[in-house]
Scaffold this motif. Structure first.
Motif, mmCIF file in Angstrom:
data_model
loop_
_atom_site.group_PDB
_atom_site.id
_atom_site.type_symbol
_atom_site.label_atom_id
_atom_site.label_comp_id
_atom_site.label_asym_id
_atom_site.label_seq_id
_atom_site.Cartn_x
_atom_site.Cartn_y
_atom_site.Cartn_z
ATOM 1 N N ALA A 22 3.095 14.878 -11.331
ATOM 2 C CA ALA A 22 3.375 15.023 -12.760
ATOM 3 C C ALA A 22 2.173 15.612 -13.497
ATOM 4 C CB ALA A 22 3.757 13.666 -13.358
ATOM 5 N N LEU A 23 0.958 15.140 -13.149
ATOM 6 C CA LEU A 23 -0.255 15.669 -13.774
ATOM 7 C C LEU A 23 -0.457 17.140 -13.445
ATOM 8 C CD1 LEU A 23 -2.736 12.692 -13.227
ATOM 9 C CD2 LEU A 23 -1.654 13.405 -15.372
ATOM 10 N N ASP A 24 -0.219 17.509 -12.184
ATOM 11 C CA ASP A 24 -0.356 18.909 -11.781
ATOM 12 C C ASP A 24 0.610 19.800 -12.547
ATOM 13 O OD1 ASP A 24 -2.296 18.146 -10.027
ATOM 14 O OD2 ASP A 24 -1.006 18.149 -8.253
ATOM 15 N N GLU A 25 1.837 19.329 -12.714
ATOM 16 C CA GLU A 25 2.817 20.114 -13.453
ATOM 17 C C GLU A 25 2.426 20.260 -14.918
ATOM 18 O OE1 GLU A 25 6.472 18.109 -12.831
ATOM 19 O OE2 GLU A 25 6.811 18.935 -10.810
ATOM 20 N N GLU A 26 1.889 19.192 -15.509
ATOM 21 C CA GLU A 26 1.448 19.254 -16.902
ATOM 22 C C GLU A 26 0.267 20.211 -17.063
ATOM 23 O OE1 GLU A 26 -0.149 16.279 -20.467
ATOM 24 O OE2 GLU A 26 0.355 15.491 -18.484
ATOM 25 N N LEU A 27 -0.682 20.138 -16.113
ATOM 26 C CA LEU A 27 -1.837 21.033 -16.149
ATOM 27 C C LEU A 27 -1.410 22.488 -16.018
ATOM 28 C CD1 LEU A 27 -4.884 21.444 -16.230
ATOM 29 C CD2 LEU A 27 -4.940 21.101 -13.763
ATOM 30 N N GLN A 28 -0.484 22.758 -15.118
ATOM 31 C CA GLN A 28 0.003 24.121 -14.935
ATOM 32 C C GLN A 28 0.685 24.632 -16.207
ATOM 33 O OE1 GLN A 28 -0.491 26.064 -12.194
ATOM 34 N NE2 GLN A 28 0.307 27.692 -13.479
ATOM 35 N N ALA A 29 1.426 23.752 -16.862
ATOM 36 C CA ALA A 29 2.091 24.138 -18.106
ATOM 37 C C ALA A 29 1.066 24.478 -19.183
ATOM 38 C CB ALA A 29 3.008 23.012 -18.577
ATOM 39 N N GLN A 30 -0.009 23.666 -19.262
ATOM 40 C CA GLN A 30 -1.068 23.942 -20.240
ATOM 41 C C GLN A 30 -1.765 25.264 -19.950
ATOM 42 O OE1 GLN A 30 -3.620 20.512 -20.175
ATOM 43 N NE2 GLN A 30 -2.147 19.197 -21.241
ATOM 44 N N GLU A 31 -2.034 25.517 -18.657
ATOM 45 C CA GLU A 31 -2.681 26.775 -18.284
ATOM 46 C C GLU A 31 -1.793 27.973 -18.617
ATOM 47 O OE1 GLU A 31 -3.583 26.365 -14.194
ATOM 48 O OE2 GLU A 31 -5.374 25.124 -14.508
ATOM 49 N N ASP A 32 -0.503 27.841 -18.358
ATOM 50 C CA ASP A 32 0.419 28.932 -18.685
ATOM 51 C C ASP A 32 0.457 29.187 -20.191
ATOM 52 O OD1 ASP A 32 0.968 29.099 -16.013
ATOM 53 O OD2 ASP A 32 2.849 27.979 -16.109
ATOM 54 N N ALA A 33 0.457 28.097 -20.975
ATOM 55 C CA ALA A 33 0.477 28.249 -22.434
ATOM 56 C C ALA A 33 -0.803 28.899 -22.934
ATOM 57 C CB ALA A 33 0.677 26.883 -23.093
ATOM 58 N N ALA A 34 -1.949 28.483 -22.353
ATOM 59 C CA ALA A 34 -3.234 29.063 -22.758
ATOM 60 C C ALA A 34 -3.301 30.545 -22.408
ATOM 61 C CB ALA A 34 -4.387 28.309 -22.094
ATOM 62 N N ALA A 35 -2.797 30.899 -21.227
ATOM 63 C CA ALA A 35 -2.800 32.304 -20.818
ATOM 64 C C ALA A 35 -1.923 33.142 -21.741
ATOM 65 C CB ALA A 35 -2.318 32.419 -19.370
ATOM 66 N N GLU A 75 1.262 6.789 -6.745
ATOM 67 C CA GLU A 75 0.114 7.653 -7.074
ATOM 68 C C GLU A 75 0.439 9.117 -6.817
ATOM 69 O OE1 GLU A 75 -4.618 8.159 -5.886
ATOM 70 O OE2 GLU A 75 -3.391 6.557 -4.998
ATOM 71 N N ALA A 76 1.127 9.397 -5.707
ATOM 72 C CA ALA A 76 1.503 10.772 -5.401
ATOM 73 C C ALA A 76 2.448 11.327 -6.469
ATOM 74 C CB ALA A 76 2.157 10.841 -4.028
ATOM 75 N N SER A 130 0.825 -1.202 0.000
ATOM 76 C CA SER A 130 0.000 0.000 0.000
ATOM 77 C C SER A 130 0.860 1.254 0.000
ATOM 78 C CB SER A 130 -0.924 0.001 1.222
ATOM 79 O OG SER A 130 -1.796 -1.101 1.190
ATOM 80 N N ALA A 131 1.942 1.241 0.770
ATOM 81 C CA ALA A 131 2.829 2.405 0.825
ATOM 82 C C ALA A 131 3.475 2.658 -0.522
ATOM 83 C CB ALA A 131 3.894 2.191 1.908
ATOM 84 N N VAL A 132 3.913 1.594 -1.195
ATOM 85 C CA VAL A 132 4.528 1.736 -2.518
ATOM 86 C C VAL A 132 3.511 2.294 -3.522
ATOM 87 C CG1 VAL A 132 5.531 0.472 -4.452
ATOM 88 C CG2 VAL A 132 6.238 -0.040 -2.111
ATOM 89 N N ALA A 133 2.282 1.764 -3.482
ATOM 90 C CA ALA A 133 1.239 2.236 -4.401
ATOM 91 C C ALA A 133 0.912 3.700 -4.155
ATOM 92 C CB ALA A 133 -0.015 1.371 -4.248
ATOM 93 N N ALA A 134 0.824 4.089 -2.855
ATOM 94 C CA ALA A 134 0.526 5.485 -2.526
ATOM 95 C C ALA A 134 1.625 6.406 -3.013
ATOM 96 C CB ALA A 134 0.329 5.623 -1.015
ATOM 97 N N SER A 135 2.849 5.977 -2.876
ATOM 98 C CA SER A 135 3.972 6.793 -3.343
ATOM 99 C C SER A 135 3.935 6.967 -4.852
ATOM 100 C CB SER A 135 5.290 6.135 -2.917
ATOM 101 O OG SER A 135 6.397 6.862 -3.405
#
Length: 279
Positions: free
Chosen positions: A80-93, A74-75, A67-72
Motif C-alpha cells: 500500500a505504501l509503495d502504491e501511494e509513493l508511486q502515485a505521489q511521484e506520478d503526480a509530482a512528475a 506487514e507485506a 509471525s506468519a500473520v504479522a509478516a503478511s
C-alpha cells in the motif's frame, strides 16, 4: 421302580422359551447388521482398528502462526505504501512537466517581447541618427552663411577644440547612440554623470561620480561664452540633477534618458541652467 429313578440327572436345566426367543432375536439382529456391513464393503475388508489423532497446537506452532500473520500484514502495508509513493511521484512528475511547459511558454513570450523591443529601439536609433544628421547639416549651413555675411560667427566651432578639450569632445561624440542606464559607466551604456566622468578621464582628469559634485568643480562660465569641453548642468550648481558636455557649434552631447540614450542636441533642445569650466 426303576433303578435310575433316584439318580440325579446331569443334564443342564432347560432354559425357558421366552429367554431363548429373546436371545435368538438379539443374535439375529447382530447377524443382520454384520450382513449389511459386509454387503456395503469389500468381502475381504478388515475392520478398522487405527485411531486418528488430531494435532495439538503447542506454543511453538502458535508463535509461528502469529509471525506468519504479522509478516503478511506487514507485506500488505508495504504494498500500500509503495502504491501511494508511486502515485505521489506520478503526480509530482505531471506537475513538473506542466510547470516546465508554462515556463517555456513564458520564456518564449519574453524573448519575443525583447526582440520586438530591440527592433523598436533600433528603429528609433536610426531615426535619431537621421535627425541628428539633418540638424548638423542645417547647423553647418547656418554657420557657413553667418561666416560669409559677417566674416565670423559667435558660435565656437568644435573643430577649433584642441588638446584636452578635443579628446573630451571626441570621446563624448563616439558614444552617441549608446543606451542610457541609470548607474552605468560604460562601455556601451551610460548615465549622464558616468559619461562626463569617462570623457574627462580621456584628458587625464578625474571627476567625482555624481552630477552635483561635477558641476561644483572648476569655475562658472556664462552660456554665451562656452567652449568645447565645458560641463553643462541643469538645476543649481551645488545641486544639479543632470550634466552634459558642450561640444561646440551650439551643440552638446549627453546621456539624456532611457528613451533617447546618448544624443547630440542643440542647446535650444533643452537649455541648461549653467556651465563650468574644468580645463
Amino acid at each position: 421302580m426303576s433303578h435310575t429313578a433316584h439318580i440325579p440327572s446331569h443334564r443342564k436345566p432347560r432354559r425357558s422359551a421366552s429367554k431363548l426367543s429373546l436371545r435368538a432375536g438379539v443374535a439375529g439382529g447382530v447377524l443382520s447388521t454384520i450382513a449389511v456391513a459386509g454387503a456395503a464393503g469389500p468381502a475381504n475388508a478388515e475392520p478398522v482398528t487405527e485411531t486418528i489423532e488430531m494435532p495439538t497446537l503447542n506454543a511453538d506452532l502458535s508463535a509461528d502462526l502469529s509471525s506468519a500473520v504479522a509478516a503478511s500484514a506487514e507485506a500488505t502495508q508495504q504494498v500500500a505504501l509503495d502504491e501511494e509513493l508511486q502515485a505521489q511521484e506520478d503526480a509530482a512528475a505531471a506537475k513538473a512537466a506542466k510547470e516546465a511547459k508554462k515556463a517555456k511558454a513564458e520564456a518564449e513570450r519574453k524573448a519575443e517581447a525583447e526582440e520586438a523591443r530591440r527592433k523598436a529601439e533600433a528603429k528609433a536609433e536610426a531615426a535619431e541618427r537621421a535627425s541628428r544628421s539633418s540638424e548638423r547639416t542645417t547647423l553647418s549651413a547656418s554657420v557657413g552663411s553667418s561666416d560669409d555675411n559677417d566674416g565670423g560667427g559667435s558660435s565656437y566651432d568644435s573643430s577649433q577644440a584642441t588638446g584636452s578639450a578635443a579628446a573630451i569632445v571626441a570621446f563624448a561624440r563616439a558614444q552617441v547612440g549608446d543606451a542610457y542606464v541609470m548607474g552605468s559607466t560604460g562601455p556601451n551604456s551610460w548615465d549622464c554623470s558616468g559619461l562626463v566622468q569617462a570623457a574627462y578621464r580621456q584628458a587625464g582628469i578625474e571627476l567625482p561620480r555624481v552630477s552635483g559634485d561635477q558641476s561644483s568643480r572648476g569655475t562658472s562660465v556664462s552660456l554665451d561664452n562656452l567652449q568645447p569641453g565645458d560641463i553643462l548642468y541643469w538645476g543649481s550648481r551645488s545641486n544639479s540633477y543632470h550634466v552634459a558636455i558642450y561640444v561646440g557649434g551650439g551643440m552638446f552631447v549627453g546621456a539624456q534618458n532611457p528613451s533617447t540614450g546618448v544624443v547630440e542636441r542643440s542647446l535650444d533642445y533643452d537649455m541648461p541652467s549653467g556651465a563650468v569650466r574644468v580645463l
